[in-house]
Enzyme design. Structure first.
Site, PDB file in Angstrom:
ATOM      1  N   GLY A 202       0.814  -1.206   0.000  1.00  0.00           N
ATOM      2  CA  GLY A 202       0.000   0.000   0.000  1.00  0.00           C
ATOM      3  C   GLY A 202       0.847   1.254   0.000  1.00  0.00           C
TER       4      GLY A 202
ATOM      5  CB  CYS B  96       2.602   0.014  -6.862  1.00  0.00           C
ATOM      6  SG  CYS B  96       2.850  -1.760  -7.132  1.00  0.00           S
TER       7      CYS B  96
ATOM      8  CD  GLU C 190       6.879  -5.942  -1.864  1.00  0.00           C
ATOM      9  OE1 GLU C 190       7.120  -5.152  -2.805  1.00  0.00           O
ATOM     10  OE2 GLU C 190       7.688  -6.782  -1.465  1.00  0.00           O
TER      11      GLU C 190
ATOM     12  CB  VAL D  68      -1.134   2.980   5.270  1.00  0.00           C
ATOM     13  CG1 VAL D  68      -1.622   1.777   6.082  1.00  0.00           C
ATOM     14  CG2 VAL D  68      -2.319   3.871   4.900  1.00  0.00           C
TER      15      VAL D  68
END
Length: 457
Positions: A153, A209, A175, A157
């Site tokens: 994410g 991503c 990741e 966070v």
């Protein structure tokens, strides 16, 4: 589970992101089943003890590394590839022998509901549990002690994950993402480069991503690239991309608003796209030029169908631009010149590196997938996922032979004992040849005639 419920999975992915069937099968189902088959085919060899080289003092011992499960792991998945990024880490966790608590993203609600229904039907509920909910439920979940936390994410966070993990000293794999650069330089097939860039950037509406976040090139290259990008977009999605069934939508109104705010604050010039529809959560594939390094689009990861182009004067300036920022999850270089590709490869640091294409590297289970620095900690896919969820235990199995030699290390300590020990450890090969003789070369694979020749040389 995947094979028997493919239609339900595709339906859920379409409800969440309007994912085209082609993209959903390619990026969610195929990559997952490939990972499963790869793990099943190779797991036996991964599990074998890994024997290490030995010194004279450990000559008669069995010295090896043994993998063992970490225990109970927590996997927290994002919304952009809600099936792949939930179950791909689970493959590694299961292969390594762990139990797992699995937390799908509440933003991709249809897929979350489906996974909560399917996983308990196919996997032992004693070993694998699905936890649903939003930030508050995740916060409560993190108060428990796990043996490993695997999070995919955002960086913001991730900081909260790290704080929660630090309470129990729990190891973490992160990741993340960041701004993945694309860099076009030198002689290049501009039409092919444009088509590959468009596919990599606007796959899943740019919500990847590893998607190229921005593009570097010279002013001359930009002049020929923009028409090629425009043509590629028209070839792929037609003159009205909103009506094209092959283009995903933004996942939520909140994410749509964030992207439109970034686009509205940008001082760059829109040369392709720019259209949007809030009700449909649609943003057209958009390309901007005249973007500066302090532009709003360069403040954070875009994570949407917006591609800014920044011009640089030289190869060195492009490398300098990349190195002045956080290390990216992936870096893409487009050039016909191997010297250009090799220079960027050697002078930059990134989680992954691809020449003349984009995002395709994550489909190969033999390559580790993960970031470096701000783009992530640790890696997975294939053997790398198995290793992430395994503890590598150093093992030495020793008997009672040669006890007299142990006198060298026992008190009372003397200088002559220390001298013998230092000489033994620094001349292991010579000592073993003198003590055990030439038969060593025939019986022990750790010694070879090549080593013997090197010794006397």
């Amino acid at each position: 589970m995947v094979n028997e419920n493919e239609e339900q999975i595709l339906k859920a992915l379409h409800q969440d992101l309007a994912k085209p069937k082609f993209e959903a099968i390619l990026s969610e189902l195929v990559i997952l089943t490939n990972e499963l088959h790869y793990a099943i085919s190779n797991l036996r060899s991964w599990m074998q003890p890994e024997y290490v080289s030995k010194s004279l003092a450990t000559r008669f011992d069995d010295c090896f590394v043994q993998r063992e499960p970490l225990g109970v792991v927590l996997i927290i998945a994002p919304w952009n590839y809600p099936l792949q990024l939930l179950l791909l880490p689970l493959v590694g966790a299961i292969a390594a022998g762990n139990c797992a608590v699995i937390k799908p993203s509440e933003i991709s609600l249809a897929t979350e509901n489906l996974m909560a229904e399917l996983i308990p039907r196919y996997l032992s509920q004693d070993c694998y549990a699905v936890v649903r909910g939003g930030p508050e439920e995740t916060k409560a979940l993190l108060e428990n002690r796990f043996d490993h936390i695997f999070y995919t994410g955002s960086q913001s966070v991730a900081r909260s994950i790290l704080q929660a993990a630090s309470v129990h000293l729990t190891p973490v794999t992160l990741e993340l993402g960041g701004k993945c650069p694309g860099f076009i330089y030198g002689h290049v097939n501009i039409v092919a480069a444009a088509r590959r860039l468009v596919w990599a950037k606007f796959f899943n509406a740019g919500q990847s991503c590893v998607a190229p976040d921005y593009l570097l090139c010279t002013r001359a290259t930009q002049d020929t690239l923009v028409p090629a990008l425009r043509q590629a977009l028209e070839d792929f999605y037609g003159t009205n991309p909103q009506t094209c069934p092959d283009l995903s939508r933004i996942v939520s109104p909140r994410h749509w608003t964030r992207l439109m705010n970034l686009l509205g604050r940008s001082k760059g010039k829109v040369v392709v796209g720019g259209e949007s529809n809030e009700e449909d959560k649609y943003i057209a594939p958009t390309v901007l030029v005249d973007v500066t390094e302090d532009d709003a689009l360069m403040e954070e990861e875009i994570f949407g169908p917006i591609l800014p182009i920044i011009t640089v004067e030289s190869l060195e300036k492009g490398i300098e631009f990349i190195n002045c920022r956080e290390k990216p999850l992936a870096l893409y270089v487009f050039s016909d010149e191997s010297s250009v590709i090799n220079m960027v490869l050697e002078k930059t640091s990134s989680g992954g590196f691809v020449s003349n294409d984009g995002i395709i590297h994550m489909s190969l289970p033999g390559l580790p997938f993960g970031g470096v620095g701000g783009s992530g900690w640790g890696s997975y896919h294939g053997r790398w996922g198995f290793e992430t969820f395994s503890h590598r235990k150093a093992c030495m199995l020793r008997g009672w032979a040669l006890e007299r030699l142990n006198g060298l290390r026992y008190p009372p300590y003397r200088d002559d004992k220390l001298g013998w020990l230092r000489w033994t450890f620094s001349h292991t090969l010579i000592v073993q040849l003198l003590v055990f003789g030439p038969s060593l070369l025939l019986k022990d694979s750790t010694f070879s005639w090549t080593l013997l020749l090197q010794l006397f040389t």
